[in-house]
Design an enzyme around this catalytic site. Sequence first.
Site, PDB file in Angstrom:
ATOM      1  CG  PHE A 117       7.298   8.880  -2.120  1.00  0.00           C
ATOM      2  CD1 PHE A 117       7.187  10.466  -2.452  1.00  0.00           C
ATOM      3  CD2 PHE A 117       6.487   8.046  -2.188  1.00  0.00           C
ATOM      4  CE1 PHE A 117       5.925  11.026  -2.001  1.00  0.00           C
ATOM      5  CE2 PHE A 117       4.991   8.653  -2.085  1.00  0.00           C
ATOM      6  CZ  PHE A 117       4.856   9.998  -2.204  1.00  0.00           C
ATOM      7  CD  GLN A 231       1.129   0.567   0.585  1.00  0.00           C
ATOM      8  OE1 GLN A 231       0.700   1.319  -0.561  1.00  0.00           O
ATOM      9  NE2 GLN A 231       2.372   0.245   0.272  1.00  0.00           N
ATOM     10  CG  HIS A 233      -0.296   5.750   3.661  1.00  0.00           C
ATOM     11  ND1 HIS A 233       0.124   6.606   4.621  1.00  0.00           N
ATOM     12  CD2 HIS A 233       0.242   6.303   2.527  1.00  0.00           C
ATOM     13  CE1 HIS A 233       0.771   7.697   3.845  1.00  0.00           C
ATOM     14  NE2 HIS A 233       0.765   7.527   2.680  1.00  0.00           N
ATOM     15  CG  LEU A 243      -2.750   9.753   2.016  1.00  0.00           C
ATOM     16  CD1 LEU A 243      -2.461   8.399   2.634  1.00  0.00           C
ATOM     17  CD2 LEU A 243      -2.576   9.728   0.396  1.00  0.00           C
ATOM     18  CD  GLU A 246       5.985   6.977   1.476  1.00  0.00           C
ATOM     19  OE1 GLU A 246       4.886   6.271   1.816  1.00  0.00           O
ATOM     20  OE2 GLU A 246       6.766   6.782   0.551  1.00  0.00           O
ATOM     21  NE  ARG A 286       3.087   4.399   1.188  1.00  0.00           N
ATOM     22  CZ  ARG A 286       2.507   5.039   0.148  1.00  0.00           C
ATOM     23  NH1 ARG A 286       1.416   4.111  -0.443  1.00  0.00           N
ATOM     24  NH2 ARG A 286       2.294   6.258  -0.403  1.00  0.00           N
ATOM     25  CG  HIS A 354      -3.122   3.981   0.646  1.00  0.00           C
ATOM     26  ND1 HIS A 354      -3.910   5.174   0.472  1.00  0.00           N
ATOM     27  CD2 HIS A 354      -1.873   4.213   0.052  1.00  0.00           C
ATOM     28  CE1 HIS A 354      -3.078   6.064  -0.199  1.00  0.00           C
ATOM     29  NE2 HIS A 354      -2.132   5.364  -0.612  1.00  0.00           N
ATOM     30  NE  ARG A 389       0.902   1.278  -3.689  1.00  0.00           N
ATOM     31  CZ  ARG A 389       0.767   2.993  -3.870  1.00  0.00           C
ATOM     32  NH1 ARG A 389       1.485   3.661  -4.727  1.00  0.00           N
ATOM     33  NH2 ARG A 389       0.056   3.301  -2.936  1.00  0.00           N
TER      34      ARG A 389
HETATM   35  C1  LIG Z   1      -5.922   9.284  -1.207  1.00  0.00           C
HETATM   36  C2  LIG Z   1      -5.040   8.507  -2.309  1.00  0.00           C
HETATM   37  C3  LIG Z   1      -3.822   8.970  -2.553  1.00  0.00           C
HETATM   38  C4  LIG Z   1      -2.744   8.314  -3.493  1.00  0.00           C
HETATM   39  N1  LIG Z   1      -1.652   8.789  -3.792  1.00  0.00           N
HETATM   40  C5  LIG Z   1      -0.886   8.053  -4.529  1.00  0.00           C
HETATM   41  C6  LIG Z   1       0.388   8.863  -4.917  1.00  0.00           C
HETATM   42  O1  LIG Z   1       0.724   9.807  -4.554  1.00  0.00           O
HETATM   43  N2  LIG Z   1       1.223   7.869  -5.779  1.00  0.00           N
HETATM   44  C7  LIG Z   1       0.620   6.765  -6.309  1.00  0.00           C
HETATM   45  O2  LIG Z   1       1.553   6.339  -6.844  1.00  0.00           O
HETATM   46  N3  LIG Z   1      -0.145   6.136  -5.708  1.00  0.00           N
HETATM   47  C8  LIG Z   1      -1.145   6.850  -5.184  1.00  0.00           C
HETATM   48  N4  LIG Z   1      -2.296   6.261  -4.747  1.00  0.00           N
HETATM   49  C9  LIG Z   1      -2.658   5.143  -5.189  1.00  0.00           C
HETATM   50  C10 LIG Z   1      -3.242   5.334  -6.922  1.00  0.00           C
HETATM   51  O3  LIG Z   1      -3.711   6.738  -6.712  1.00  0.00           O
HETATM   52  C11 LIG Z   1      -4.405   4.334  -7.067  1.00  0.00           C
HETATM   53  O4  LIG Z   1      -3.839   3.133  -7.026  1.00  0.00           O
HETATM   54  C12 LIG Z   1      -4.650   4.506  -8.644  1.00  0.00           C
HETATM   55  O5  LIG Z   1      -4.708   6.066  -8.962  1.00  0.00           O
HETATM   56  C13 LIG Z   1      -5.823   3.703  -9.095  1.00  0.00           C
HETATM   57  O6  LIG Z   1      -5.827   4.007 -10.641  1.00  0.00           O
HETATM   58  P1  LIG Z   1      -6.949   2.958 -11.468  1.00  0.00           P
HETATM   59  O7  LIG Z   1      -6.946   3.571 -12.681  1.00  0.00           O
HETATM   60  O8  LIG Z   1      -6.625   1.629 -11.349  1.00  0.00           O
HETATM   61  O9  LIG Z   1      -8.291   3.091 -10.683  1.00  0.00           O
HETATM   62  P2  LIG Z   1      -9.335   4.375 -10.463  1.00  0.00           P
HETATM   63  O10 LIG Z   1      -8.675   5.580 -10.697  1.00  0.00           O
HETATM   64  O11 LIG Z   1      -9.679   4.037  -9.003  1.00  0.00           O
HETATM   65  O12 LIG Z   1     -10.540   4.404 -11.399  1.00  0.00           O
HETATM   66  C14 LIG Z   1     -11.331   3.226 -11.367  1.00  0.00           C
HETATM   67  C15 LIG Z   1     -12.402   3.207 -12.362  1.00  0.00           C
HETATM   68  O13 LIG Z   1     -12.914   2.264 -12.659  1.00  0.00           O
HETATM   69  C16 LIG Z   1     -14.316   2.624 -12.740  1.00  0.00           C
HETATM   70  N5  LIG Z   1     -15.354   1.532 -12.326  1.00  0.00           N
HETATM   71  C17 LIG Z   1     -15.066   0.791 -11.039  1.00  0.00           C
HETATM   72  N6  LIG Z   1     -16.160  -0.212 -11.050  1.00  0.00           N
HETATM   73  C18 LIG Z   1     -16.917  -0.289 -12.332  1.00  0.00           C
HETATM   74  C19 LIG Z   1     -17.976  -0.768 -12.585  1.00  0.00           C
HETATM   75  N7  LIG Z   1     -18.570  -1.775 -11.797  1.00  0.00           N
HETATM   76  N8  LIG Z   1     -18.740  -0.396 -13.593  1.00  0.00           N
HETATM   77  C20 LIG Z   1     -18.091   0.658 -14.432  1.00  0.00           C
HETATM   78  N9  LIG Z   1     -17.002   1.341 -13.942  1.00  0.00           N
HETATM   79  C21 LIG Z   1     -16.591   0.904 -12.935  1.00  0.00           C
HETATM   80  C22 LIG Z   1     -14.712   3.879 -11.997  1.00  0.00           C
HETATM   81  O14 LIG Z   1     -15.887   4.623 -12.357  1.00  0.00           O
HETATM   82  C23 LIG Z   1     -13.155   4.567 -12.217  1.00  0.00           C
HETATM   83  O15 LIG Z   1     -13.533   5.404 -13.248  1.00  0.00           O
HETATM   84  C24 LIG Z   1      -3.169   7.080  -3.967  1.00  0.00           C
HETATM   85  C25 LIG Z   1      -4.594   6.437  -3.735  1.00  0.00           C
HETATM   86  C26 LIG Z   1      -5.145   7.085  -2.696  1.00  0.00           C
HETATM   87  C27 LIG Z   1      -6.545   6.655  -2.374  1.00  0.00           C
END
Ligand SMILES: Cc1cc2nc3c(=O)[nH]c(=O)nc-3n(C[C@H](O)[C@H](O)[C@H](O)COP(=O)(O)OP(=O)(O)OC[C@H]3O[C@@H](n4cnc5c(N)ncnc54)[C@H](O)[C@@H]3O)c2cc1C
Length: 580
Positions: A117, A231, A233, A243, A246, A286, A354, A389
């Site tokens: 990566f 960031q 991407h 997306l 990578e 990135r 991203h 990141r």
């Molecule tokens: C398309 C894509 C591909 C990615 N691929 C990778 C990868 O391969 N490897 C890697 O390391 N990272 C990757 N990332 C980054 C990584 O996936 C994210 O940073 C990470 O999944 C975020 O997880 P989280 O648990 O912080 O939040 P999220 O998974 O975004 O969850 C947020 C939660 O908060 C809740 N929420 C938000 N606001 C409120 C509110 N006001 N009231 C109640 N609930 C709320 C939502 O309902 C949800 O359940 C990727 C990101 C994207 C967008």
Amino acid sequence: MESHEHDVLIIGGGGAGLRAAIELGESYPQLRIAVLSKVYPMRSHTVAAEGGAAAVTKANDSLDRHAYDTVSGSDWLGDQDVIEVFVKEAPGEMVRLEHWGCPWSREPDGHVAVRPFGGMQIERTWFAADKTGFHMLHTLYQTALKFTSIKWYDEYFVTKILVEDGRCQGVAAIEMLTGQVYALLARSVILCTGGAGRLFPFTTNGAIKTGDGMALAYRAGVPLKDMEFVQYHPTGLPGTGILITEAARGEGGILVNKDGYRYLQDYGLGPPDPWPRLRAMELGPRDRLSQAFAHEDAKGRTIPGPYGTVVHLDVRHLGEAKINKKLPFVRELATNYAGIDPVREPIPVRPVVHYMMGGVDTNINAATVLPGLFAAGECACLSLNGSNRLGSNSLTELLVFGRRAARAAAQFALGHQRVASEAVKLQAQPEQQRIASNFIRKQGGTERIATVRQEMTKALESGAGIYRTEESLRKTCSTIARLKERFQNIQLDDRSVSFNTELMSALELEFMLDVAQALAHSALRRTESRGSHQRTDYPARDDKNFLKHSLAFRTDGEPRIEYKDVVITRWPPGERVYGK
Ligand SMILES: Cc1cc2nc3c(=O)[nH]c(=O)nc-3n(C[C@H](O)[C@H](O)[C@H](O)COP(=O)(O)OP(=O)(O)OC[C@H]3O[C@@H](n4cnc5c(N)ncnc54)[C@H](O)[C@@H]3O)c2cc1C
């Protein structure tokens, strides 16, 4: 006002929230836990992650090498104590996930497979084909569902953090089915609400990524840290922003300009051969790759298209069998959303917003300055990622710091008396009123949500995009200030109480305007270039003045910006060298 009491409330059912929930269910069965999410947990953005999760596993790798890659990737803005804890706890978390049923891809000999990566000097990215987030989130959700101590509030939208006696004692949340506001009381709260990519017009982020948790904490007096670092991407599909992971480059995909030339060699990312070369060319970090695109674009060497200029990501030489095995989702997405089959044609791509490196300021245990409030995952800024990141560190961050946040929040809950319920409930009461009078029952407003939102995203992209200047940032700051005023005059058409999605959009926009303001002002004040924050008027990194985290505090006017030192343990600031 109706209320419910719990010991620990987790806001968010993504990777960070579910990992925290499991830790609480497993290690603190005496605590009553609740998970609130504005969408059903499996719809959280974590499900969309494709490429993989980083953790040392190979015999010739080491924790120090993972730490060094992360430190240099962060352009020395990551806190090194946090990074050391992260790399140390990461491998155990990956194995735990395996035991819970995560189907990691494997080598023919049975070992877990890892792929290269960007910015990493050795292959250490674990993956489940190119649907890693989907499999991780399923694994976490099915594991979390086992615990009877966890109550699930699906489709509850949090609008306010309740503070009483100088500590966080719960949240106010709308039940989306009924429109009713509840006071959900707790001895500690963990924000796991994800990122804020929707601040920008062109993003890989799902529609729910509107920075809610960042704004909630900010409004409760907690600073937002390092918000200027956004960031891009390098490989998003034009038009949709979907997306192309990578992993496509990790498996050997190359980037070429309109002449079929691998332009990255012109931007200090090394000679193209032999290939693949780690920490070089397409496997550079990135920020550098996205900046190289901007330069190629300025030189007129990109390819015009209906949704802006693009370059080509070419994976054809990998062959159909490998693409089907390692990158099936890339093939599916390119076919469905760009109308091309990557087995036969190169994929058009351009940089796309991203990930937010910045977020709610926390310490190494995910605690904020507000007692009882914790944050983990993308909404938090523990200072793991600094100014850039590395791909695949984020999914692992959710696990390591979701668990640590849970432990810290549990300890806090165990050490503090039950909440002063009546006083806390009084804090929630005005929310029902505010929502009714500012939105649902309001008459005569002239502003539309979509217009204000569009102008906000445009202002951020044009003024605080890949390259920024004092002039562009000042303009963005003043546009955001004006938009905040215009927001007061917003008009909704939907007056229903049940699943009023227009109301949710309005509340999300209000959150985003706060976060946008913190972002733009933090960027204006940082007069240097570091990682993803590139100021053409201050092109050099300035360690003397800015080897520091920025902290944005909310005020009634412009945010107040302060700074705090970066933690350096073993790697003094050095030059970021790639391509050697
Ligand atoms: C398309 C894509 C591909 C990615 N691929 C990778 C990868 O391969 N490897 C890697 O390391 N990272 C990757 N990332 C980054 C990584 O996936 C994210 O940073 C990470 O999944 C975020 O997880 P989280 O648990 O912080 O939040 P999220 O998974 O975004 O969850 C947020 C939660 O908060 C809740 N929420 C938000 N606001 C409120 C509110 N006001 N009231 C109640 N609930 C709320 C939502 O309902 C949800 O359940 C990727 C990101 C994207 C967008």
